[in-house]
Write an enzyme that holds these catalytic residues in place. Structure first.
Site, PDB file in Angstrom:
ATOM      1  N   ARG A   1      35.626  35.198   3.111  1.00  0.00           N
ATOM      2  CA  ARG A   1      35.336  36.212   2.727  1.00  0.00           C
ATOM      3  C   ARG A   1      34.299  36.881   3.591  1.00  0.00           C
ATOM      4  NH1 ARG A   1      30.705  37.606  -0.415  1.00  0.00           N
ATOM      5  NH2 ARG A   1      30.960  39.131  -2.056  1.00  0.00           N
TER       6      ARG A   1
ATOM      7  N   LYS B   1      25.525  35.300   6.734  1.00  0.00           N
ATOM      8  CA  LYS B   1      24.424  34.624   5.682  1.00  0.00           C
ATOM      9  C   LYS B   1      23.078  34.198   6.320  1.00  0.00           C
ATOM     10  CE  LYS B   1      27.105  33.503   1.565  1.00  0.00           C
ATOM     11  NZ  LYS B   1      27.625  32.726   0.720  1.00  0.00           N
TER      12      LYS B   1
END
Length: 313
Positions: free
Chosen positions: A293, A254
């Site tokens: 994840r 991210k």
């Protein structure tokens, strides 16, 4: 190479989808390990996801290469991913919305093939109609998880779809859609407010009849949060775990990691953030999260096994 039958329309020429190895018995959530943090592999069947968009959906006419997507998902499954998370609409900040019909065109053939290959699948969707279609395609409710990142703008019908389908659901803290979420990253106490708002969303599912044990919480790192707010939440993951539900953490590649690893003022490219991702996921496993994840499955599985062994020692 073995083949397995697939739904009509799977693959560019609607033929059978070749698989990585012979199909195994279909796993359920109950079959997944309980002695370590689970690993959820990311499979984006989208043209515009921030890290892997465009691998299987080619603009401008969004032709879907279902066969390649199935191969990628099964490769994650055989590399040790406990769950394969399939999405047909990008959830990155600023992404354009996708109609449910297009989302389903992208993902349903992939879901059906992954179920046949024995994988437990989660479906990353904010659309109740797509969740219902995925439930109908699954061999049973124990083979599927609905992963909805809508947060405070969860569609009114979604809790009832989940309750009626008997599936598990991941509810993510978020305050808007892809177009608006980053404008709503305003908190007096980010940890306390995320905890309170997750409880509000959870209560909608409880009121619809979803059992508490089928609700999974995700603090929503990067969703309606600045980098500093994401780091603050990561420091206090114990507050999310203390709510008593399984917790999913999604930090893989991210933007806040790109900022951390920037060189000469330029964020590190997404594929260069895996080591930092792995470090955070190992710490999250120590903190007791249920699953992480990730884009890079195999080293994450190894790390989760190592942390699990340390926690048991």
């Amino acid at each position: 190479m073995d083949t397995m039958g697939a739904a009509p329309g799977t693959g560019p020429n609607t033929g059978p989808v070749s698989v990585v190895r012979r199909a195994a018995a279909k796993k359920t959530v109950a079959d997944l390990p309980t002695d370590r943090t689970l690993v959820m592999g990311i499979l984006n069947v989208t043209p515009d996801s921030f890290s892997d968009g465009g691998r299987f959906v080619a603009p401008p006419d969004t032709v879907v290469d279902h066969e390649s997507a199935v191969h990628a998902g099964l490769s994650q499954h055989y590399a040790g991913a406990d769950i394969v998370d399939v999405g047909g609409e990008s959830t990155r900040p600023g992404a354009d919305p996708v109609e449910p019909e297009e989302e389903q065109r992208r993902i349903l053939p992939v879901l059906e093939a992954l179920f046949t290959g024995g994988a437990v699948v989660s479906v990353d969707t904010r659309h109740p109609s797509t969740a219902a279609a995925a439930i109908a395609a699954a061999p049973g409710p124990e083979h599927l998880i609905i992963n909805d990142v809508s947060g405070m703008v969860t569609a009114a019908e979604m809790p009832q779809v989940v309750a009626d389908g008997g599936v598990r659901v991941i509810i993510t803290h978020n305050r808007g859609d892809a177009q608006t979420m980053q404008s709503r990253a305003q908190y007096d106490d980010v940890v306390a407010e995320v905890v309170a708002e997750l409880q509000q969303i959870r209560d909608r599912y409880l009121d619809a009849g979803v059992p508490a044990e089928r609700i999974i919480l995700d603090p929503g790192i990067g969703f309606a949060k600045t980098a500093a707010q994401s780091w603050e939440l990561l420091r206090h993951l114990d507050r999310i775990v203390a709510l008593g539900h399984p917790v999913l953490l999604g930090v893989s590649r991210k933007g806040f990691l790109g900022e951390l690893l920037a060189r000469s003022g330029a964020p590190r490219e997404a594929q260069g953030r895996d080591a930092a991702t792995l470090a955070l996921n190992a710490l999250a496993a120590q903190a007791g999260v249920w699953a992480v994840r990730v884009h890079d499955v195999e080293p994450t599985v190894d790390a989760m096994k190592a942390v699990g062994a340390l926690r048991r020692a």
